[in-house]
Design a protein around this motif. Structure first.
Motif, PDB file in Angstrom:
ATOM      1  N   SER A  69       0.796  -1.234   0.000  1.00  0.00           N
ATOM      2  CA  SER A  69       0.000   0.000   0.000  1.00  0.00           C
ATOM      3  C   SER A  69       0.826   1.281   0.000  1.00  0.00           C
ATOM      4  O   SER A  69       0.248   2.374  -0.082  1.00  0.00           O
ATOM      5  CB  SER A  69      -0.962   0.013   1.187  1.00  0.00           C
ATOM      6  OG  SER A  69      -2.069  -0.827   0.916  1.00  0.00           O
ATOM      7  N   THR A  70       2.164   1.196   0.056  1.00  0.00           N
ATOM      8  CA  THR A  70       2.932   2.412  -0.189  1.00  0.00           C
ATOM      9  C   THR A  70       2.739   2.880  -1.632  1.00  0.00           C
ATOM     10  O   THR A  70       3.040   4.034  -1.955  1.00  0.00           O
ATOM     11  CB  THR A  70       4.428   2.220   0.123  1.00  0.00           C
ATOM     12  OG1 THR A  70       4.951   1.154  -0.668  1.00  0.00           O
ATOM     13  CG2 THR A  70       4.646   1.939   1.604  1.00  0.00           C
ATOM     14  N   THR A  71       2.205   2.022  -2.491  1.00  0.00           N
ATOM     15  CA  THR A  71       1.759   2.414  -3.833  1.00  0.00           C
ATOM     16  C   THR A  71       0.849   3.630  -3.782  1.00  0.00           C
ATOM     17  O   THR A  71       0.863   4.486  -4.679  1.00  0.00           O
ATOM     18  CB  THR A  71       0.991   1.247  -4.485  1.00  0.00           C
ATOM     19  OG1 THR A  71       1.859   0.123  -4.618  1.00  0.00           O
ATOM     20  CG2 THR A  71       0.413   1.620  -5.839  1.00  0.00           C
ATOM     21  N   LYS A  72       0.037   3.713  -2.741  1.00  0.00           N
ATOM     22  CA  LYS A  72      -0.969   4.770  -2.642  1.00  0.00           C
ATOM     23  C   LYS A  72      -0.348   6.161  -2.543  1.00  0.00           C
ATOM     24  O   LYS A  72      -1.041   7.167  -2.754  1.00  0.00           O
ATOM     25  CB  LYS A  72      -1.900   4.489  -1.468  1.00  0.00           C
ATOM     26  CG  LYS A  72      -2.725   3.207  -1.646  1.00  0.00           C
ATOM     27  CD  LYS A  72      -3.676   2.975  -0.486  1.00  0.00           C
ATOM     28  CE  LYS A  72      -4.567   1.775  -0.734  1.00  0.00           C
ATOM     29  NZ  LYS A  72      -4.025   0.521  -0.215  1.00  0.00           N
ATOM     30  N   LEU A  73       0.939   6.247  -2.220  1.00  0.00           N
ATOM     31  CA  LEU A  73       1.611   7.543  -2.263  1.00  0.00           C
ATOM     32  C   LEU A  73       1.615   8.092  -3.690  1.00  0.00           C
ATOM     33  O   LEU A  73       1.334   9.273  -3.913  1.00  0.00           O
ATOM     34  CB  LEU A  73       3.039   7.413  -1.735  1.00  0.00           C
ATOM     35  CG  LEU A  73       3.167   7.121  -0.235  1.00  0.00           C
ATOM     36  CD1 LEU A  73       4.590   6.701   0.107  1.00  0.00           C
ATOM     37  CD2 LEU A  73       2.749   8.341   0.597  1.00  0.00           C
ATOM     38  N   VAL A 188       5.442  13.611  -2.354  1.00  0.00           N
ATOM     39  CA  VAL A 188       4.214  13.754  -1.562  1.00  0.00           C
ATOM     40  C   VAL A 188       4.442  14.730  -0.405  1.00  0.00           C
ATOM     41  O   VAL A 188       3.608  15.604  -0.142  1.00  0.00           O
ATOM     42  CB  VAL A 188       3.751  12.382  -1.042  1.00  0.00           C
ATOM     43  CG1 VAL A 188       2.646  12.525   0.001  1.00  0.00           C
ATOM     44  CG2 VAL A 188       3.267  11.515  -2.201  1.00  0.00           C
ATOM     45  N   LEU A 189       5.572  14.604   0.273  1.00  0.00           N
ATOM     46  CA  LEU A 189       5.861  15.484   1.407  1.00  0.00           C
ATOM     47  C   LEU A 189       5.953  16.941   0.996  1.00  0.00           C
ATOM     48  O   LEU A 189       5.700  17.844   1.802  1.00  0.00           O
ATOM     49  CB  LEU A 189       7.180  15.067   2.070  1.00  0.00           C
ATOM     50  CG  LEU A 189       7.219  13.691   2.733  1.00  0.00           C
ATOM     51  CD1 LEU A 189       8.607  13.431   3.297  1.00  0.00           C
ATOM     52  CD2 LEU A 189       6.162  13.572   3.821  1.00  0.00           C
ATOM     53  N   ALA A 190       6.318  17.194  -0.251  1.00  0.00           N
ATOM     54  CA  ALA A 190       6.451  18.569  -0.742  1.00  0.00           C
ATOM     55  C   ALA A 190       5.105  19.268  -0.919  1.00  0.00           C
ATOM     56  O   ALA A 190       5.061  20.488  -1.105  1.00  0.00           O
ATOM     57  CB  ALA A 190       7.215  18.578  -2.060  1.00  0.00           C
ATOM     58  N   ALA A 196      -0.062  16.837   5.343  1.00  0.00           N
ATOM     59  CA  ALA A 196      -0.951  16.942   6.502  1.00  0.00           C
ATOM     60  C   ALA A 196      -1.836  15.715   6.633  1.00  0.00           C
ATOM     61  O   ALA A 196      -2.053  15.204   7.740  1.00  0.00           O
ATOM     62  CB  ALA A 196      -1.808  18.208   6.393  1.00  0.00           C
ATOM     63  N   ILE A 197      -2.359  15.216   5.510  1.00  0.00           N
ATOM     64  CA  ILE A 197      -3.206  14.023   5.557  1.00  0.00           C
ATOM     65  C   ILE A 197      -2.411  12.831   6.084  1.00  0.00           C
ATOM     66  O   ILE A 197      -2.901  12.055   6.919  1.00  0.00           O
ATOM     67  CB  ILE A 197      -3.806  13.720   4.176  1.00  0.00           C
ATOM     68  CG1 ILE A 197      -4.812  14.802   3.786  1.00  0.00           C
ATOM     69  CG2 ILE A 197      -4.475  12.350   4.162  1.00  0.00           C
ATOM     70  CD1 ILE A 197      -5.301  14.710   2.353  1.00  0.00           C
ATOM     71  N   PRO A 231       4.485  12.400   8.959  1.00  0.00           N
ATOM     72  CA  PRO A 231       3.738  11.763   7.870  1.00  0.00           C
ATOM     73  C   PRO A 231       4.351  10.426   7.474  1.00  0.00           C
ATOM     74  O   PRO A 231       5.571  10.265   7.460  1.00  0.00           O
ATOM     75  CB  PRO A 231       3.847  12.779   6.726  1.00  0.00           C
ATOM     76  CG  PRO A 231       5.015  13.638   7.073  1.00  0.00           C
ATOM     77  CD  PRO A 231       5.080  13.678   8.556  1.00  0.00           C
ATOM     78  N   ALA A 232       3.475   9.490   7.148  1.00  0.00           N
ATOM     79  CA  ALA A 232       3.946   8.148   6.789  1.00  0.00           C
ATOM     80  C   ALA A 232       2.879   7.428   5.986  1.00  0.00           C
ATOM     81  O   ALA A 232       1.719   7.834   5.953  1.00  0.00           O
ATOM     82  CB  ALA A 232       4.291   7.333   8.035  1.00  0.00           C
TER      83      ALA A 232
END
Length: 288
Positions: A69-73, A188-190, A196-197, A231-232
């Motif tokens: 599920s890290t795919t979801k990033l 994503v972090l950028a 925040a999500i 975030p993770a």
């Protein structure tokens, strides 16, 4: 009523966290030696100092593994780039789990959600169904969305990544590596909204017309109990085993962690992050 009792969620959360903390802090790692290298069990690891832009610890960062599920990033990144989280999405029968699969978020055909709230379901509670609904809506079909995922990954320099679906379910050829996943995670972090999500501990999911659906709890068990955890995104399938992308900050120091093919991401993450912030991990050379 489809909204789960919040007190039940809270008590379950406390039990899960207590078990996690016992595993991470109280129980010795099976087969652990004195070195960090012997303690960390993941097949592929990248512990990355965001300030110096250098690895603190790494293992087989170019080896390809299923990302789960890290795919979801990548799914969230592409949805954001195409929509800026604006709009609404109506759940269709094809978005839902196959018979016998238990969804993490109980969506029903005809339910309408904001795009932003479905991305919350995607990243906070790792909804496979939200991934399919988002992909179908923003690109016309899931297959078209996956083609765009792969094109975007290539643009980012992720040469060892190939996606077959937007949710991370194990399929032949659905693979990434730790160095590629770090690039995706940092993208994503950028984005402030996505960052925040990914840091949100819980969220009450409602339909557009205000119908309560579910109280979502973040799948990141270290969010809250582990000092500085931010975030993770978590992942797990039997084929992929545990996967993880996380950012932890103490003071001015920020450390990103990518794990693939781990038997227990919580043990691995705590051992690695403890080492990053305290140097206690068995004397591994920080420049390795």
């Amino acid at each position: 009523m489809r909204l789960r009792n919040r007190r039940g969620w809270a008590s379950g959360r406390i039990c899960a966290l207590a078990g996690c903390l016992f595993l991470c802090y109280g129980a010795p790692l099976k087969g652990a030696g004195n070195s960090l290298d012997s303690r960390v069990q993941a097949g592929s690891v990248l512990l990355w100092d965001e300030g110096s832009r250098k690895p603190i610890f790494q293992r087989d960062v170019h080896d390809r593994h299923p990302p789960a599920s890290t795919t979801k990033l990548m799914t969230a990144l592409l949805v954001y780039e195409k929509t800026r989280l604006a709009g609404e999405i109506t759940i269709q029968p094809d978005d839902l789990s196959l018979p016998g699969e238990v969804p993490t978020v109980r969506l029903l055909p005809g339910d309408r959600f904001t795009t932003a709230d479905l991305v919350r379901a995607l990243l906070i509670n790792s909804s496979n169904e939200a991934a399919l609904a988002l992909a179908r809506t923003v690109s016309g079909t899931v297959d078209a969305f996956v083609l765009e995922m792969n094109a975007r990954a290539k643009e980012m320099g992720c040469e060892r990544t190939h996606f077959v679906n937007p949710n991370g379910m194990s399929e032949p050829g659905h693979l990434t590596c730790a160095s590629d996943l770090l690039r995706i995670f940092e993208a994503v972090l950028a984005i402030e909204e996505l960052r925040a999500i990914c840091s949100t501990e819980s969220f009450s999911l409602l339909t557009v017309d205000g119908k309560p659906v579910q109280y979502l709890m973040n799948t990141n068990r270290l969010l809250g109990p582990y000092p500085g955890m931010g975030p993770a995104k978590t992942g797990y399938t039997r084929e992929a085993r545990h996967t993880y992308a996380a950012l932890c900050q103490r003071g001015e120091r920020k450390v990103a962690l990518i794990l693939l093919d781990s038997p227990n991401k919580w043990n691995d993450a705590v051992a690695l992050l403890d080492y990053a912030f305290t140097g206690k991990g068995g004397g591994i050379d920080p420049g390795l």
